[in-house]
Design a protein around this motif. Structure first.
Motif, PDB file in Angstrom:
ATOM      1  N   SER A   1     -20.293 -13.452  -4.107  1.00 36.13           N
ATOM      2  CA  SER A   1     -19.882 -13.945  -2.789  1.00 36.13           C
ATOM      3  C   SER A   1     -21.064 -14.206  -1.845  1.00 36.13           C
ATOM      4  CB  SER A   1     -18.882 -12.988  -2.152  1.00 36.13           C
ATOM      5  OG  SER A   1     -19.359 -11.684  -2.277  1.00 36.13           O
ATOM      6  N   GLN A   2     -22.154 -13.418  -2.007  1.00 34.83           N
ATOM      7  CA  GLN A   2     -23.287 -13.665  -1.095  1.00 34.83           C
ATOM      8  C   GLN A   2     -24.444 -14.421  -1.746  1.00 34.83           C
ATOM      9  OE1 GLN A   2     -23.180  -9.654  -0.117  1.00 34.83           O
ATOM     10  NE2 GLN A   2     -21.426 -10.207   1.173  1.00 34.83           N
ATOM     11  N   HIS A   3     -24.297 -14.788  -2.984  1.00 29.90           N
ATOM     12  CA  HIS A   3     -25.391 -15.494  -3.689  1.00 29.90           C
ATOM     13  C   HIS A   3     -24.748 -16.604  -4.522  1.00 29.90           C
ATOM     14  CE1 HIS A   3     -28.286 -12.307  -2.661  1.00 29.90           C
ATOM     15  NE2 HIS A   3     -27.237 -11.516  -2.796  1.00 29.90           N
ATOM     16  N   PHE A   4     -24.640 -17.771  -3.940  1.00 31.77           N
ATOM     17  CA  PHE A   4     -23.907 -18.846  -4.615  1.00 31.77           C
ATOM     18  C   PHE A   4     -24.612 -19.371  -5.864  1.00 31.77           C
ATOM     19  CE2 PHE A   4     -21.356 -20.305  -0.636  1.00 31.77           C
ATOM     20  CZ  PHE A   4     -20.772 -19.047  -0.603  1.00 31.77           C
ATOM     21  N   ASN A   5     -25.905 -19.061  -5.987  1.00 30.86           N
ATOM     22  CA  ASN A   5     -26.637 -19.502  -7.192  1.00 30.86           C
ATOM     23  C   ASN A   5     -26.573 -18.455  -8.307  1.00 30.86           C
ATOM     24  OD1 ASN A   5     -28.219 -17.657  -5.816  1.00 30.86           O
ATOM     25  ND2 ASN A   5     -30.137 -18.529  -6.564  1.00 30.86           N
ATOM     26  N   VAL A   6     -25.774 -17.403  -8.103  1.00 28.30           N
ATOM     27  CA  VAL A   6     -25.646 -16.369  -9.145  1.00 28.30           C
ATOM     28  C   VAL A   6     -24.195 -16.316  -9.620  1.00 28.30           C
ATOM     29  CG1 VAL A   6     -25.989 -13.929  -9.716  1.00 28.30           C
ATOM     30  CG2 VAL A   6     -27.508 -15.050  -8.060  1.00 28.30           C
ATOM     31  N   PHE A   7     -24.023 -16.444 -10.924  1.00 23.80           N
ATOM     32  CA  PHE A   7     -22.691 -16.432 -11.540  1.00 23.80           C
ATOM     33  C   PHE A   7     -22.596 -15.170 -12.406  1.00 23.80           C
ATOM     34  CE2 PHE A   7     -21.244 -20.792 -10.629  1.00 23.80           C
ATOM     35  CZ  PHE A   7     -22.420 -21.314 -10.089  1.00 23.80           C
ATOM     36  N   ALA A   8     -21.439 -14.535 -12.420  1.00 20.59           N
ATOM     37  CA  ALA A   8     -21.273 -13.330 -13.256  1.00 20.59           C
ATOM     38  C   ALA A   8     -19.967 -13.443 -14.030  1.00 20.59           C
ATOM     39  CB  ALA A   8     -21.264 -12.076 -12.386  1.00 20.59           C
ATOM     40  N   LEU A   9     -19.995 -12.989 -15.259  1.00 18.74           N
ATOM     41  CA  LEU A   9     -18.785 -13.094 -16.092  1.00 18.74           C
ATOM     42  C   LEU A   9     -18.735 -11.990 -17.145  1.00 18.74           C
ATOM     43  CD1 LEU A   9     -19.163 -16.036 -18.628  1.00 18.74           C
ATOM     44  CD2 LEU A   9     -21.028 -15.266 -17.217  1.00 18.74           C
ATOM     45  N   GLY A  10     -17.585 -11.917 -17.808  1.00 19.59           N
ATOM     46  CA  GLY A  10     -17.417 -10.927 -18.876  1.00 19.59           C
ATOM     47  C   GLY A  10     -17.124  -9.542 -18.326  1.00 19.59           C
ATOM     48  N   ASP A  11     -17.539  -8.542 -19.087  1.00 16.94           N
ATOM     49  CA  ASP A  11     -17.177  -7.142 -18.810  1.00 16.94           C
ATOM     50  C   ASP A  11     -17.723  -6.599 -17.490  1.00 16.94           C
ATOM     51  OD1 ASP A  11     -15.925  -7.162 -21.227  1.00 16.94           O
ATOM     52  OD2 ASP A  11     -17.169  -5.625 -22.175  1.00 16.94           O
ATOM     53  N   ILE A  12     -18.735  -7.250 -16.919  1.00 19.02           N
ATOM     54  CA  ILE A  12     -19.344  -6.701 -15.692  1.00 19.02           C
ATOM     55  C   ILE A  12     -18.734  -7.277 -14.420  1.00 19.02           C
ATOM     56  CG2 ILE A  12     -21.596  -6.169 -16.713  1.00 19.02           C
ATOM     57  CD1 ILE A  12     -22.571  -8.849 -15.443  1.00 19.02           C
TER      58      ILE A  12
ATOM     59  N   THR B   1      -4.880 -12.742 -16.158  1.00 23.99           N
ATOM     60  CA  THR B   1      -3.857 -11.770 -16.568  1.00 23.99           C
ATOM     61  C   THR B   1      -4.533 -10.399 -16.702  1.00 23.99           C
ATOM     62  OG1 THR B   1      -2.783 -13.507 -17.763  1.00 23.99           O
ATOM     63  CG2 THR B   1      -2.221 -11.291 -18.447  1.00 23.99           C
ATOM     64  N   PRO B   2      -3.988  -9.333 -16.080  1.00 21.31           N
ATOM     65  CA  PRO B   2      -4.683  -8.031 -16.062  1.00 21.31           C
ATOM     66  C   PRO B   2      -5.098  -7.509 -17.438  1.00 21.31           C
ATOM     67  CG  PRO B   2      -2.745  -7.972 -14.650  1.00 21.31           C
ATOM     68  CD  PRO B   2      -2.724  -9.301 -15.316  1.00 21.31           C
ATOM     69  N   THR B   3      -4.268  -7.781 -18.482  1.00 21.98           N
ATOM     70  CA  THR B   3      -4.607  -7.250 -19.811  1.00 21.98           C
ATOM     71  C   THR B   3      -5.885  -7.890 -20.379  1.00 21.98           C
ATOM     72  OG1 THR B   3      -3.093  -8.871 -20.720  1.00 21.98           O
ATOM     73  CG2 THR B   3      -2.277  -6.594 -20.550  1.00 21.98           C
ATOM     74  N   LEU B   4      -6.357  -8.963 -19.751  1.00 21.40           N
ATOM     75  CA  LEU B   4      -7.561  -9.622 -20.267  1.00 21.40           C
ATOM     76  C   LEU B   4      -8.848  -8.928 -19.824  1.00 21.40           C
ATOM     77  CD1 LEU B   4      -7.055 -13.481 -19.960  1.00 21.40           C
ATOM     78  CD2 LEU B   4      -7.258 -12.112 -22.011  1.00 21.40           C
ATOM     79  N   ALA B   5      -8.739  -8.025 -18.835  1.00 20.86           N
ATOM     80  CA  ALA B   5      -9.952  -7.381 -18.310  1.00 20.86           C
ATOM     81  C   ALA B   5     -10.720  -6.702 -19.442  1.00 20.86           C
ATOM     82  CB  ALA B   5      -9.562  -6.353 -17.251  1.00 20.86           C
TER      83      ALA B   5
ATOM     84  N   GLU C   1      -3.737 -14.776 -21.613  1.00 15.30           N
ATOM     85  CA  GLU C   1      -3.939 -14.218 -22.958  1.00 15.30           C
ATOM     86  C   GLU C   1      -3.955 -15.338 -23.995  1.00 15.30           C
ATOM     87  OE1 GLU C   1      -3.890 -11.446 -24.793  1.00 15.30           O
ATOM     88  OE2 GLU C   1      -3.443  -9.804 -23.447  1.00 15.30           O
ATOM     89  N   LEU C   2      -4.906 -15.309 -24.916  1.00 12.12           N
ATOM     90  CA  LEU C   2      -4.899 -16.281 -26.018  1.00 12.12           C
ATOM     91  C   LEU C   2      -4.216 -15.678 -27.242  1.00 12.12           C
ATOM     92  CD1 LEU C   2      -8.629 -17.475 -25.824  1.00 12.12           C
ATOM     93  CD2 LEU C   2      -6.627 -18.671 -24.947  1.00 12.12           C
ATOM     94  N   GLY C   3      -3.710 -14.458 -27.085  1.00  9.56           N
ATOM     95  CA  GLY C   3      -3.105 -13.754 -28.238  1.00  9.56           C
ATOM     96  C   GLY C   3      -4.001 -12.598 -28.656  1.00  9.56           C
ATOM     97  N   GLU C   4      -3.377 -11.575 -29.236  1.00  7.98           N
ATOM     98  CA  GLU C   4      -4.106 -10.377 -29.679  1.00  7.98           C
ATOM     99  C   GLU C   4      -4.147 -10.375 -31.195  1.00  7.98           C
ATOM    100  OE1 GLU C   4      -5.062  -7.956 -27.684  1.00  7.98           O
ATOM    101  OE2 GLU C   4      -3.724  -7.883 -25.953  1.00  7.98           O
ATOM    102  N   ALA C   5      -5.201  -9.850 -31.765  1.00  7.27           N
ATOM    103  CA  ALA C   5      -5.243  -9.675 -33.220  1.00  7.27           C
ATOM    104  C   ALA C   5      -5.992  -8.395 -33.527  1.00  7.27           C
ATOM    105  CB  ALA C   5      -5.923 -10.862 -33.882  1.00  7.27           C
ATOM    106  N   LEU C   6      -5.303  -7.437 -34.115  1.00 10.09           N
ATOM    107  CA  LEU C   6      -5.933  -6.143 -34.419  1.00 10.09           C
ATOM    108  C   LEU C   6      -6.053  -5.957 -35.919  1.00 10.09           C
ATOM    109  CD1 LEU C   6      -4.917  -5.634 -31.459  1.00 10.09           C
ATOM    110  CD2 LEU C   6      -4.452  -3.315 -32.160  1.00 10.09           C
ATOM    111  N   SER C   7      -7.217  -5.492 -36.329  1.00 12.27           N
ATOM    112  CA  SER C   7      -7.415  -5.168 -37.735  1.00 12.27           C
ATOM    113  C   SER C   7      -6.995  -3.721 -37.931  1.00 12.27           C
ATOM    114  CB  SER C   7      -8.904  -5.339 -38.055  1.00 12.27           C
ATOM    115  OG  SER C   7      -9.180  -4.818 -39.305  1.00 12.27           O
ATOM    116  N   LEU C   8      -6.039  -3.474 -38.837  1.00 11.69           N
ATOM    117  CA  LEU C   8      -5.510  -2.113 -38.972  1.00 11.69           C
ATOM    118  C   LEU C   8      -5.671  -1.650 -40.413  1.00 11.69           C
ATOM    119  CD1 LEU C   8      -2.382  -2.738 -36.753  1.00 11.69           C
ATOM    120  CD2 LEU C   8      -4.351  -1.339 -36.143  1.00 11.69           C
TER     121      LEU C   8
END
Ligand SMILES: Cc1cc2nc3c(=O)[nH]c(=O)nc-3n(C[C@H](O)[C@H](O)[C@H](O)COP(=O)(O)OP(=O)(O)OC[C@H]3O[C@@H](n4cnc5c(N)ncnc54)[C@H](O)[C@@H]3O)c2cc1C
Length: 410
Positions: free
Chosen positions: A287-298, A305-309, A342-349
Motif C-alpha cells: 500500500s505504501q510502495h507502489f513499485n513493490v509487489f508481494a505474492l504467495g505465502d507471505i 477464496t479463504p481456503t486458497l491462503a 479454487e482450481l481443485g484439490e489433489a492429495l496423494s494418499l
C-alpha cells in the motif's frame, strides 16, 4: 534508455511464474537460494520414488532463458526506502520494481526441541533425509526381533494432520509396510499423525476428509486428534491428550505443523496483518510502495477464496496477475485486479491412492492417483518441461522405489 530493473526475490511458485511472465519485458533478475525450482505438491512422490528429482525440481537455467538473470544467493534484508536488496556473499542489488515471493518457513511454534530434533519437510534434501532415516531404522532391525520390539524401533511420528501431514504419513506408512514384507520382518511399523484440532485436514471440506480418513485407515496410520506435542528429543516425543502426557520412543519425527514468515519479511518495514503477512492491494502492490509487489505465502491478498491462503494454487494464479500488473505499471497504464477461486484439490494418499476434488465433486482411489499426475503435469512450469515430464511418466511409469538397505538405496 536503459530498461527498468525488476528484481524478483524467491524462485518458488510466485517467483518463477512471475519471472516467466516478465522474461524479456525488462531487465529481470531472479534471486533465489537454490539452483532449482521445487514443485512442492509432489515432494511426497519424490520421497517414495514415484517421481525423480528432475521431474519436480528442474534447474532454473533449464526453465529460464538468458532474458532473466539468475542470482543464486540468500536475501538477508530489503530496504524499501533506498530500493536495495542485501545478499549473503554478494553485492547488493538495486531495483526499480521489486517482487517479494520468499514463501514461508517451518513453524515449530516454540515447542521444546522441535526445531533441533524434528525433521522439516519442505525441500528435496528434507525428503532425502527422511528416506535415509526410515532406511536406517529398518536396517537396525535384526531378522529375529520380536514384533513388539520391532514396532517400537520403527515408530515415526508426523506432527500436524493438515493435507501435508496426511499425505506424508500415508506415504511413509505404505513405504514402511512394503519394506517389512520385502525384508520379512516380524510385526508392523508404527506411523502416527498428531493433530491439535479435533479432526484431520481441519481446513478442508467433509467430502475430501472422508477419502483422507479412509486412506489413513487403509495405510494403518494411527491418528491422534485433540493432541498437543509438547517436547521432542533425539529419540522421544512427548504429547498431551486430555491433560495427560505420554512419552513415545521414535525413530524420527517430521514436523508439518505450520508455516511462518521468513525473517526477511519479519524485518521488513511494511504494513502487515496479525499473522505477519504483508498487506497487499488487490493489484498485489504494497500500500505504501507502489513499485513493490508481494505474492504467495507471505502476502495477505484480500480477494481470494479463504481456503486458497498459503497454497501453490494461489501463488501460481497471482503470478500471472503480478506479471501483467508490473508491465502495466512500467508503461503507466491502469493496473488490474482479479478474484481467485479454487482450481481443485489433489492429495496423494499413500503409494496407491489419491483424492481429487474438482468442480465440487470428490473422487478417490487409483483413478484419482492417475488424475493427480495428469493435473500436475499441466501445472509444471514451461511447456518444454511439461512435455518431457509427461512423456517420462507415461512411458516409464510412476512406480514407487522400495526402501532398500543402505548401499542399495537410490
Ligand atoms: C511439502 C509441501 C507440499 C505442498 N503441497 C501443496 C499442494 O498440494 N497444493 C498447494 O496448493 N500447495 C501446496 N503446498 C504449499 C505451496 O508449496 C506454497 O503455498 C507455495 O509454494 C507458495 O509459493 P511462494 O512463491 O509464496 O513460496 P515458495 O514456493 O515457498 O517459494 C519461496 C522461494 O524463496 C526461496 N527463499 C526463501 N527465503 C529466501 C532467501 N532469504 N533468499 C533467497 N531465497 C529465498 C525459497 O527457497 C523458495 O524457492 C505445499 C507445501 C509443501 C512444503
Amino acid at each position: 534508455m536503459s530498461k527498468p530493473k525488476i528484481v524478483i526475490l524467491g524462485g518458488g511458485f510466485g517467483g518463477i511464474f512471475t519471472a516467466l511472465e516478465l522474461a524479456g519485458a525488462a531487465d529481470v533478475s531472479l534471486v533465489t537460494d537454490a539452483d532449482h525450482f521445487l514443485f512442492t505438491p509432489m515432494l511426497y512422490e519424490y520421497l517414495s520414488g514415484e517421481v525423480a528429482a528432475w521431474h519436480i525440481a528442474p534447474r532454473y537455467d533449464e526453465l529460464l532463458n538468458e532474458d532473466v538473470h539468475i542470482v543464486q544467493s540468500v536475501v538477508t534484508a530489503v530496504d524499501l526506502k533506498s530500493q536495495t536488496v542485501a545478499l549473503e556473499n554478494s553485492q547488493p542489488l538495486n531495483y526499480d520494481v521489486l517482487v517479494l515471493a520468499l514463501g514461508g518457513i517451518t513453524n515449530y511454534v516454540g515447542v521444546e526441541g522441535a526445531e533441533e530434533f524434528s525433521m522439516p519437510f519442505r525441500k528435496l534434501a528434507h525428503a532425502d533425509n527422511l528416506r535415509r532415516r526410515m532406511v536406517a531404522a529398518l536396517d537396525r532391525i535384526p531378522p529375529d526381533f520380536a514384533p513388539q520390539d520391532v514396532r517400537r524401533e520403527v515408530t515415526f511420528a508426523v506432527v500436524g494432520a493438515g493435507a501435508s501431514g496426511c499425505e506424508l504419513s500415508t506415504k511413509m506408512a505404505d513405504l514402511l509396510h512394503d519394506a517389512f514384507k520385502r525384508r520379512a520382518l516380524h510385526g508392523e511399523p508404527r506411523v502416527l499423525v498428531i493433530e491439535l484440532a479435533d479432526r484431520v485436514v481441519p481446513g478442508m471440506g467433509d467430502q475430501i476428509r472422508e477419502f483422507v480418513e479412509d486412506a489413513l485407515h487403509q495405510s494403518r496410520v494411527e491418528v491422534h486428534t485433540n493432541t498437543r506435542v509438547v517436547k521432542v528429543t533425539p529419540d522421544e516425543l512427548t504429547f498431551e491428550h486430555e491433560g495427560r502426557q505420554e512419552n513415545l520412543k521414535t525413530a524420527g519425527v517430521v514436523w508439518t505443523g505450520g508455516v511462518k514468515m521468513s525473517p526477511v519479511i519479519e524485518q521488513l518495514d511494511a504494513e502487515k496483518n496479525k499473522r505477519g503477512l504483508l498487506m497487499v492491494k488487490p493489484t498485489l502492490q504494497l500500500s505504501q510502495h507502489f513499485n513493490v509487489f508481494a505474492l504467495g505465502d507471505i502476502a495477505f491478498f484480500p480477494d481470494a477464496t479463504p481456503t486458497l491462503a498459503g497454497t501453490a494454487q494461489l501463488a501460481f494464479q497471482q503470478a500471472s496477475l503480478a506479471g501483467r500488473n508490473i508491465k502495466a505499471y512500467m508503461e503507466g497504464n491502469e493496473l488490474h485486479t482479479k478474484h481467485f477461486e479454487e482450481l481443485g484439490e489433489a492429495l496423494s494418499l499413500g503409494t496407491e491412492r489419491a483424492a481429487v476434488l474438482t468442480g465440487g465433486k470428490a473422487f478417490g482411489g487409483a483413478l484419482a492417483r492417475q488424475a493427480r499426475f495428469a493435473l500436475y503435469t499441466s501445472r509444471l512450469p514451461t511447456w518444454h518441461h511439461r512435455l518431457r515430464v509427461g512423456a517420462s511418466w507415461f512411458f516409464e511409469g510412476t512406480t514407487p522405489q522400495p526402501l532398500l538397505p543402505l548401499g542399495f538405496e537410490r
